[in-house]
Every structure is written in C-alpha cells, then in structure tokens.
Design an enzyme around this catalytic site. Structure first.
Site, PDB file in Angstrom:
ATOM      1  N   GLU A 186       1.280  -0.541  -5.045  1.00 57.71           N
ATOM      2  CA  GLU A 186       0.347   0.540  -5.375  1.00 57.71           C
ATOM      3  C   GLU A 186       1.105   1.847  -5.555  1.00 57.71           C
ATOM      4  O   GLU A 186       1.644   2.393  -4.597  1.00 57.71           O
ATOM      5  CB  GLU A 186      -0.672   0.750  -4.254  1.00 57.71           C
ATOM      6  CG  GLU A 186      -1.710   1.784  -4.651  1.00 57.71           C
ATOM      7  CD  GLU A 186      -2.316   2.572  -3.487  1.00 57.71           C
ATOM      8  OE1 GLU A 186      -1.772   2.552  -2.382  1.00 57.71           O
ATOM      9  OE2 GLU A 186      -3.331   3.231  -3.722  1.00 57.71           O
ATOM     10  N   ASP A 225       0.812  -1.206   0.000  1.00 55.05           N
ATOM     11  CA  ASP A 225       0.000   0.000   0.000  1.00 55.05           C
ATOM     12  C   ASP A 225       0.857   1.273   0.000  1.00 55.05           C
ATOM     13  O   ASP A 225       1.897   1.330   0.664  1.00 55.05           O
ATOM     14  CB  ASP A 225      -0.870  -0.016   1.264  1.00 55.05           C
ATOM     15  CG  ASP A 225      -1.774   1.190   1.376  1.00 55.05           C
ATOM     16  OD1 ASP A 225      -2.622   1.338   0.480  1.00 55.05           O
ATOM     17  OD2 ASP A 225      -1.626   1.968   2.341  1.00 55.05           O
TER      18      ASP A 225
END
Ligand SMILES: *[C@@H]1O[C@H](CO)[C@@H](O)[C@H](O)[C@H]1NC(C)=O
Ligand SMILES: *[C@@H]1O[C@H](CO)[C@@H](O)[C@H](O)[C@H]1NC(C)=O
Ligand SMILES: *[C@@H]1O[C@H](CO)[C@@H](O)[C@H](O)[C@H]1NC(C)=O
Ligand SMILES: *[C@@H]1O[C@H](CO)[C@@H](O)[C@H](O)[C@H]1NC(C)=O
Ligand SMILES: *[C@@H]1O[C@H](CO)[C@@H](O)[C@H](O)[C@H]1NC(C)=O
Ligand SMILES: *[C@@H]1O[C@H](CO)[C@@H](O)[C@H](O)[C@H]1NC(C)=O
Ligand SMILES: CC(=O)N[C@H]1CO[C@H](CO)[C@@H](O)[C@@H]1O
Ligand SMILES: [Ca+2]
Ligand SMILES: [Ca+2]
Length: 569
Positions: free
Chosen positions: A285, A222
């Site tokens: 990401e 993330d």
C-alpha cells in the site's frame, strides 16, 4: 544427514496440504479485499467474523476471484479497527480463534483461493507487550520504538520537531514513565516501531514466518510509505497549504515519508517469502505520488497498489487524462511488472460516491478488463453505495476526533457498512438487527440476491466482466488505447484466434458518435456484449457499424468481434 531428514519431514505436511498450484506471480490476479467486520457475521453479535467468511467463500467462485486479502484480524484493542495490533501471533477474539483461521485457510485452499493477510509493520498498539516494556525502559525493548527527550524552548519542553500525525496533531506524545516523547505517525495509540533497530527487523521477519508456516499465501503490506523516518529529527518544511500546525497537510513530508530505506527493506522480506515452495505474494500500500509508487516495482514485490483511479480520476476527467493513467500503469508490464487496478478501499469514499453510478460502471470495466491484477473492495461487485451514519453512530477515529458539523467529510464509516447479501434482517449480514455500523437503508433493493436476478444490475456487469477477464485467449498483457473524442476513451484487448473486445467509455455529459475504424484490423460490424445505458441507441444483443457508434453520455459500451467466444473458445 540427520538434519536433512528432519527438514524433509518438517516441510512434508505443508506440501501435501495444498492440492493446487497458484500462479507464480500475481499477474492477471483477481484479488478481493474483505473488511472482516463487515463481510458476514456468523455468531450474531453484529460484527463480521472468520466463520462468516468461511460461510461465504463460494461467493468468489462465480466471479473468478483467486485471492482474498483480509484487513487485520489479529489481536487488537480496535482503536483503529485492527490496524493497531497488540499481538501479531493471535487472532482477535471478536473475529474468532486460531482454529477458525486454520479452518478458513483450509476451506479457501480447497476452493483454490489464496489468502493474503494484512501485514501492519509500521506500528503496534500501545497495548502491545513490546511497548509496555519499552515504556519502562526494559531492554531489549527500550529501543523498539522511537523515543526522544524533545527540545527546551525558553524553559518549556516541546516535541523534538514539527512532525504531524496522519490523524492530525503532533506525531509525538510525552510519557512520564520514560521521560520522553514517542513517535506515532498515526493515532496516539499506534506507536511507530524503530526499524533502525535490527531486533525489530528480526521480530517482524519472524512474524512473517509464523503466518507463512501456517500456510498463508502472502501479505498486503500496510502503510509502507511510513516505515522509516530520518534520524536527524529536523523540522519538515512548511507546505504552505494551511496555517494550522495540527493539520497533516501543514508540512512537506521530506523526513517522514518515502525514505529510501522503505524500499530497501522489501527485498529482505521477499527473501523470507522465497524460502517457501509454494508461490507467496507481496503487495504494497503506497501513499505518495505515481512516481514514488512506481518505484516499488523494482524492489521484489508483486505490485504496489495503483491508487490513480481513486486519486486522479474524477467525473470531469477527459479521455486524454484517462489514457495517461492507463498507459502509465500498462507500461510497467513492458518491464515485466504487473499493472493493477484499484477503485476503492476502506479509507476512501466508495466508487459510486465519487463517480456516480453511470461512470462507476465504466471504472469497473477498467478494473476488470485492463491487463493485470484486479482488486475489488468488498461490495463493489454489487455497486454498494455509502450508508448514512449519524454522529451518534460514528465509530471511526477520524470521524470521532472531528465534530458534529464536520465529521461527515472525514469519517470512513460510510464506506465500511455491512455487505448487503439479501433483503432480510440486516441484509442477511447478521441475524442481529443491531450491527456494528448500521446497514445501508437501501439494502431492500440493493443486495446480491436481488441483483443476481436482474440482467442490468451492477453484479450482472461484474459477472460479465469477470467471465471476459478469465478468457484464456487474450494475448498476454495485450492492450491498445485510444482517445476518440474529448471525453471518449476506448481500449482493445486482442486474441490470437478469437477476435477482439473493445471497451468504449464516455465520461462526458453528452452522447458522442465515434469512429472505431482507428483500431487496426477492426471488422466492419461488432456485437454488443454490454451497454450500461440501454436506450434506442444501443440495445442488448444488437450489432453496430464501427464507423458510426454512438456512445451515450456517462456510459460504457463493450463490443466484440462477431460471434467471438472469448470465454470457452
Ligand atoms: C483446484 O485446482 C486443482 C488443480 O489445479 C483442480 O484439479 C481442482 O479441480 C480445482 N478445484 C476447484 C474447486 O476449482
Ligand atoms: C523565548 O523568549 C524570548 C524572550 O521572551 C522571545 O523573544 C522568544 O521569541 C522566545 N522564543 C520562543 C521560541 O518562544
Ligand atoms: C496523477 O495526477 C498528478 C497530479 O496532477 C500527475 O502528476 C500524475 O502524472 C497523474 N498520474 C497519472 C498516472 O496520470
Ligand atoms: C508508454 O510507453 C510507450 C512506448 O514506450 C510510450 O510511447 C508512451 O509515451 C508511454 N506512455 C506513458 C504515459 O508513459
Ligand atoms: C438472507 O440471508 C440470511 C443469512 O444467510 C438467511 O438466513 C435468510 O433466510 C436470507 N433471506 C432470504 C429472503 O433469502
Ligand atoms: C437475462 O438474460 C438472459 C440471457 O441473455 C435471458 O435468457 C434472460 O431471459 C434475461 N432475463 C431477464 C429477466 O431479462
Ligand atoms: C487503505 C489502508 O489500508 N489504510 C490504512 C493505512 O494504515 C493506517 C494505519 O495502519 C490505517 O488507519 C488505514 O486504515
Ligand atoms: Ca460476529
Ligand atoms: Ca515509521
């Protein structure tokens, strides 16, 4: 000698527990993002959970999904719905227990499904023990986060600089306990970890090992863009986009985004993964532009998500725009990278909201039929649309920190509503008629059970494309792209012996008649495999003459070499 035996015994159960061999790399992967709160509720509290995921694992067999990625399921006060973790080694009780997770892992592996966890390295929750100790200045935790005394301006204490948080407002918050500001690139409750501290890097590697030892198949990382910040803590230059110093867009992110160290840390995590016998996957990401995203390919990961079908593609994109996106990402395969195609996630408007249903079908065709990895955000396979969420029902921090007049333009809740399984109570998601976010009111007609009975449903398209994707006959990575008209883009996938498949999309508002003979070696007639717009121009099961094919406005047509059998050969 003794050490060697002990090592052998220790790894034996791991090896025996797994009966299948996942692919070495995520090439041609079909990866499905589960947003656990919204996938399936097993215990009836109105919130999705791990037992619910176990119940619905068979959903993936039909569509050839090989891996699932679970958005965070770890202990969290849920300020950012799991992206604020207070314990990296515990399952959040809302989702279940460690036993439930182990059962999920086993049930998935029994179906040859890989399981990726969402790894959230940039920050913890303020409730994490590390932060609580850091707040009190207890070593070694005192330097686990970035603390700064700030600067004095005319006798008033101010934050160290003008950095703004992604969720707006200063990226610094003062704590009396420490007599200092801490850095948070996201919400106030998500303090950034200090990666300049080797103890922090070691802790995070231990957390990776903890889950790998349990048998997880890898991680989706993330907010990679935000890991490191420049340690000089200088003001960032103003972007000129807005005068509001609290807006995230106020500054140019030269010190808080895309620092070289963000790339350099990835190979150290790869090393941790490579110690395991089974292949382990790592996908990232990104947040920035295409060029900075592409750079991640060179740092030992499987791939960084390609967000260009979300950020660059619009209803007005020309065929040349589309070709540019496709070629850019396809070209990475010439260097051994895995192209990948993403149409949505829990932070973005749903595909159908952005593109409208007809063009969304074209995008879904790109996502499944272009060479490389397919990523599906839960609900995309049935063409889920965004639910209406009233101000009273809004729970997303981005929505809540806005106001009643404006929340709809920023809240991410509408893209996170429960999965629509059938037309019963709460769409078959929960036995509870009250769910954490309301079920979209269109569930009576838009749901998986009904779509399975309808040849022209979104799910029918997704299934047809999944069958093609699975074909063992496509030449590895092979792709030819063409601009056929201002808004007509086409691509071909070839096989050695079974002919080719051609996908033609028209993003324009008018029908367009094109000549497909620009593709080398194309036969004079093709079978229609799929047409999103059924009209008198094209109907199911028909044959077309390649020199004059009319592609209806805002549609996609998929054609194959006559009598080709891509799926079974
Ligand atoms: C899983 O893979 C193994 C070996 O590759 C195969 O024998 C088995 O049938 C597969 N199981 C399922 C449920 O597909
Ligand atoms: C500090 O005060 C002086 C005198 O009142 C003023 O001219 C100056 O602009 C102030 N500086 C800041 C940074 O507020
Ligand atoms: C996406 O759009 C940006 C800004 O217009 C452009 O610089 C970039 O090249 C585009 N990316 C692709 C892959 O087309
Ligand atoms: C992709 O690679 C080809 C062959 O090297 C090159 O001609 C083309 O310009 C590249 N396209 C993009 C968009 O990078
Ligand atoms: C819908 O799904 C729920 C949960 O699986 C199930 O209990 C219910 O019977 C289903 N309804 C229909 C009409 O299939
Ligand atoms: C759907 O397509 C299948 C295969 O082409 C056909 O057998 C079936 O009758 C169709 N069903 C409907 C409802 O059109
Ligand atoms: C797409 C995605 O994962 N977005 C997340 C990025 O990270 C922040 C902070 O962890 C989350 O709030 C987003 O949901
Ligand atoms: Ca539940
Ligand atoms: Ca950071």
């Amino acid at each position: 000698m003794r050490a060697v035996i002990a090592f052998g015994v220790a790894i034996l159960p791991l090896v025996i527990g797994i009966t299948w061999k996942p692919p070495e790399k995520a090439t041609d992967f079909s990866l499905y993002q589960i947003y656990p709160r919204s996938y399936k509720d097993n215990d009836g509290d109105g919130i999705g959970d791990l037992r619910g995921v176990i119940q619905r694992l068979d959903h993936f067999a039909e569509t050839n999904v090989q891996a699932i990625w679970l958005s965070p399921i770890l202990r969290s006060p849920m300020v950012d719905f799991g992206y604020d973790i207070s314990n990296f080694r515990e399952i959040e009780p809302i989702f279940g227990t460690m036993k439930d997770f182990e059962d999920l892992l086993k049930a998935a592996h029994d179906r040859n499904l890989s399981v990726l966890l969402d790894f959230v390295p940039n920050h913890t929750s303020v409730e994490h023990e590390w932060f609580q100790k850091s707040l009190q200045g207890i070593p070694p935790y005192d330097n686990y986060y970035t603390w700064h005394p700030g600067r004095m301006e005319n006798g008033t204490r101010k934050p160290p600089n003008n950095w703004v948080s992604v969720y707006n407002g200063p990226a610094w918050t003062w704590r009396d306990e420490r007599q200092a500001y801490y850095l948070h690139q996201f919400t106030v409750q998500q303090p950034d970890l200090n990666y300049h501290n080797p103890n922090v890097r070691r802790e995070m590697e231990d957390i990776l090992r903890f889950w790998l030892d349990k048998g997880v198949d890898g991680f989706r990382i993330d907010a990679m863009t935000f890991i490191y910040e420049d340690q000089r803590f200088l003001d960032e230059p103003l972007s000129g986009q807005t005068d509001d110093p609290n807006s995230y867009y106020y500054t140019e992110k030269i010190y808080t985004s895309d620092q070289q160290s963000n790339y350099d840390i990835l190979p150290t995590w790869r090393q941790v993964l490579d110690k395991y016998k089974q292949p382990k996957y790592m996908v990232v990401e990104p947040f920035g532009n295409t060029e900075k995203t592409m750079k991640y390919y060179y740092y030992g990961i499987d791939f960084p998500f390609n967000l260009d079908l979300i950020t660059n593609l619009t209803v007005h994109s020309t065929a040349a725009d589309i070709k540019h996106i496709v070629d850019t990402w396809y070209n990475i395969s010439l260097e051994g990278g895995t192209p990948n195609w993403v149409a949505g996630n829990h932070d973005r408007n749903r595909l159908i909201k952005r593109m409208g249903e007809p063009r969304a079908r074209a995008v879904t065709t790109f996502v499944l039929l272009l060479p490389g990895a397919t990523i599906t955000y839960y609900g995309e396979e049935i063409g889920m649309t965004e639910g209406y969420i009233s101000w009273e029902d809004t729970v997303d921090p981005l929505g809540c920190t806005s106001n009643k007049a404006q929340y709809q333009s920023v809240s991410r809740d509408p893209a996170r509503t429960p999965f629509q399984w059938n037309n019963s109570v709460s769409a078959g998601f929960s036995s509870n008629s009250h769910t954490w976010l309301p079920v979209n009111s269109n569930y009576k007609t838009l749901n998986l059970a009904d779509e399975k009975k309808d040849n022209n449903s979104y799910y029918a398209l997704y299934e047809k494309l999944s069958k093609l994707k699975k074909s063992p006959h496509f030449k590895r990575g092979n792709l030819v792209t063409k601009v056929l008209d201002e808004y007509v883009f086409a691509f071909a996938r070839e096989t050695e012996k079974h002919g080719s498949v051609y996908a033609i999309t028209n993003f324009g508002d008018k029908d367009s008649t094109v000549d497909l003979s620009v593709f080398d070696n194309i036969p004079s007639k093709l079978d229609v495999y799929y047409a999103s717009t059924i009209s008198n121009i094209l109907s199911w099961e028909s044959v077309v003459q390649v020199r004059r094919v009319t592609i209806p406005a805002a549609s996609v047509v998929i054609l194959t070499t006559p009598n080709a059998n891509f799926v079974t050969g």
